[in-house]
Design a protein around this motif. Structure first.
Motif, mmCIF file in Angstrom:
data_model
loop_
_atom_site.group_PDB
_atom_site.id
_atom_site.type_symbol
_atom_site.label_atom_id
_atom_site.label_comp_id
_atom_site.label_asym_id
_atom_site.label_seq_id
_atom_site.Cartn_x
_atom_site.Cartn_y
_atom_site.Cartn_z
ATOM 1 N N GLY A 105 0.812 -1.206 0.000
ATOM 2 C CA GLY A 105 0.000 0.000 0.000
ATOM 3 C C GLY A 105 0.845 1.255 0.000
ATOM 4 N N SER A 106 2.013 1.185 0.578
ATOM 5 C CA SER A 106 2.959 2.297 0.607
ATOM 6 C C SER A 106 4.342 1.695 0.821
ATOM 7 C CB SER A 106 2.592 3.297 1.703
ATOM 8 O OG SER A 106 2.466 2.660 2.958
ATOM 9 N N ALA A 107 5.345 2.528 0.842
ATOM 10 C CA ALA A 107 6.729 2.048 0.905
ATOM 11 C C ALA A 107 6.950 1.029 2.021
ATOM 12 C CB ALA A 107 7.674 3.229 1.079
ATOM 13 N N ASN A 108 7.233 -0.205 1.638
ATOM 14 C CA ASN A 108 7.571 -1.278 2.579
ATOM 15 C C ASN A 108 6.481 -1.595 3.597
ATOM 16 O OD1 ASN A 108 10.152 -1.672 1.403
ATOM 17 N ND2 ASN A 108 10.860 0.148 2.485
ATOM 18 N N VAL A 109 5.224 -1.260 3.310
ATOM 19 C CA VAL A 109 4.105 -1.625 4.167
ATOM 20 C C VAL A 109 3.214 -2.549 3.346
ATOM 21 C CG1 VAL A 109 2.083 -0.826 5.447
ATOM 22 C CG2 VAL A 109 4.190 0.535 5.456
ATOM 23 N N PHE A 110 3.043 -3.776 3.818
ATOM 24 C CA PHE A 110 2.279 -4.761 3.074
ATOM 25 C C PHE A 110 0.921 -4.983 3.716
ATOM 26 C CE2 PHE A 110 6.698 -5.332 2.143
ATOM 27 C CZ PHE A 110 6.676 -5.341 0.751
ATOM 28 N N ARG A 111 -0.129 -4.710 2.951
ATOM 29 C CA ARG A 111 -1.502 -4.834 3.414
ATOM 30 C C ARG A 111 -2.084 -6.152 2.899
ATOM 31 N NH1 ARG A 111 -3.888 0.412 4.799
ATOM 32 N NH2 ARG A 111 -2.185 1.899 4.790
ATOM 33 N N ASN A 112 -2.959 -6.725 3.693
ATOM 34 C CA ASN A 112 -3.566 -8.015 3.354
ATOM 35 C C ASN A 112 -5.067 -7.912 3.555
ATOM 36 O OD1 ASN A 112 -1.080 -10.005 3.183
ATOM 37 N ND2 ASN A 112 -0.712 -8.576 4.850
ATOM 38 N N SER A 113 -5.817 -8.193 2.495
ATOM 39 C CA SER A 113 -7.275 -8.134 2.544
ATOM 40 C C SER A 113 -7.844 -9.454 2.042
ATOM 41 C CB SER A 113 -7.802 -6.987 1.672
ATOM 42 O OG SER A 113 -7.360 -5.754 2.165
ATOM 43 N N CYS A 114 -9.026 -9.797 2.514
ATOM 44 C CA CYS A 114 -9.675 -11.032 2.094
ATOM 45 C C CYS A 114 -10.052 -10.943 0.614
ATOM 46 C CB CYS A 114 -10.919 -11.281 2.943
ATOM 47 S SG CYS A 114 -11.802 -12.791 2.473
ATOM 48 N N SER A 115 -9.696 -11.968 -0.148
ATOM 49 C CA SER A 115 -10.001 -11.982 -1.582
ATOM 50 C C SER A 115 -11.473 -12.286 -1.842
ATOM 51 C CB SER A 115 -9.129 -13.010 -2.303
ATOM 52 O OG SER A 115 -9.417 -14.311 -1.833
ATOM 53 N N LYS A 116 -12.196 -12.725 -0.817
ATOM 54 C CA LYS A 116 -13.606 -13.078 -1.002
ATOM 55 C C LYS A 116 -14.555 -11.952 -0.612
ATOM 56 C CE LYS A 116 -12.485 -17.857 -0.514
ATOM 57 N NZ LYS A 116 -12.537 -19.078 0.206
ATOM 58 N N CYS A 117 -14.279 -11.292 0.521
ATOM 59 C CA CYS A 117 -15.204 -10.246 0.982
ATOM 60 C C CYS A 117 -14.587 -8.850 0.996
ATOM 61 C CB CYS A 117 -15.769 -10.572 2.366
ATOM 62 S SG CYS A 117 -14.541 -10.535 3.700
ATOM 63 N N GLY A 118 -13.271 -8.754 0.827
ATOM 64 C CA GLY A 118 -12.603 -7.459 0.771
ATOM 65 C C GLY A 118 -12.197 -6.869 2.106
ATOM 66 N N SER A 119 -12.505 -7.540 3.212
ATOM 67 C CA SER A 119 -12.152 -7.014 4.532
ATOM 68 C C SER A 119 -10.650 -6.818 4.678
ATOM 69 C CB SER A 119 -12.583 -7.981 5.644
ATOM 70 O OG SER A 119 -13.970 -8.105 5.702
ATOM 71 N N PHE A 120 -10.250 -5.697 5.312
ATOM 72 C CA PHE A 120 -8.856 -5.501 5.681
ATOM 73 C C PHE A 120 -8.561 -6.474 6.813
ATOM 74 C CE2 PHE A 120 -6.043 -3.386 8.819
ATOM 75 C CZ PHE A 120 -4.863 -3.543 8.120
ATOM 76 N N CYS A 121 -7.493 -7.274 6.678
ATOM 77 C CA CYS A 121 -7.184 -8.289 7.689
ATOM 78 C C CYS A 121 -5.963 -7.940 8.529
ATOM 79 C CB CYS A 121 -7.005 -9.646 7.016
ATOM 80 S SG CYS A 121 -8.525 -10.230 6.225
ATOM 81 N N TYR A 122 -4.879 -7.526 7.918
ATOM 82 C CA TYR A 122 -3.710 -7.070 8.670
ATOM 83 C C TYR A 122 -2.708 -6.446 7.715
ATOM 84 C CZ TYR A 122 -1.121 -11.323 7.250
ATOM 85 O OH TYR A 122 -0.509 -12.329 6.544
ATOM 86 N N LYS A 123 -1.740 -5.749 8.281
ATOM 87 C CA LYS A 123 -0.622 -5.272 7.480
ATOM 88 C C LYS A 123 0.666 -5.496 8.243
ATOM 89 C CE LYS A 123 -1.135 -0.338 8.547
ATOM 90 N NZ LYS A 123 -1.332 0.979 7.948
#
Length: 126
Positions: free
Chosen positions: A62-80
């Motif tokens: 999402g930004s420099a060296n910050v990795f975001r993880n969202s559910c591929s099924k519902c789109g919820s933000f899960c963690y970064k």
């Protein structure tokens, strides 16, 4: 210990102990992701555990060296994952909910009103 998951249940995780930091984040990336300030908690990697569904996440920078993880099924933000390896979870999804203790990146909030204005406000990480 607090557990949380995405809206559809494909992803679940747990955090142990209190977060090192519990914040309302007003940075541009969080506002783009949610449309508003985001409640986030920062935990050391040893205190964060994915219980299921890590393979069902969309992982992106999402930004420099910050990795975001969202559910591929519902789109919820899960963690970064932050550049220092610390893990970030959405406080509002935790059970029980953890209340933020300060605001960060207030210089980026523009003219948005701040909920809980009595909390300390910082222009970066404190």
């Amino acid at each position: 210990m607090s557990k949380y998951g995405c809206m559809c249940g494909a992803f679940e995780a747990e955090v142990t102990g209190d977060p090192a930091l519990a914040v309302w984040c007003h940075c541009l990336m969080c506002r783009k992701q949610t449309g508003a300030a985001m409640q986030l908690g920062v935990w050391a990697p040893a205190s964060f555990k994915v219980l299921k569904g890590d393979d069902s996440l969309i992982k992106y920078s999402g930004s420099a060296n910050v990795f975001r993880n969202s559910c591929s099924k519902c789109g919820s933000f899960c963690y970064k994952i932050l550049p220092d390896g610390n893990m970030v979870a959405p406080l509002g999804a935790l059970d029980p909910v953890v209340k933020p203790t300060c605001h960060i990146f207030c210089k980026d909030k523009g003219n948005q009103a701040v909920m809980f204005p009595e909390l300390p406000q910082h222009d970066a990480f404190p």
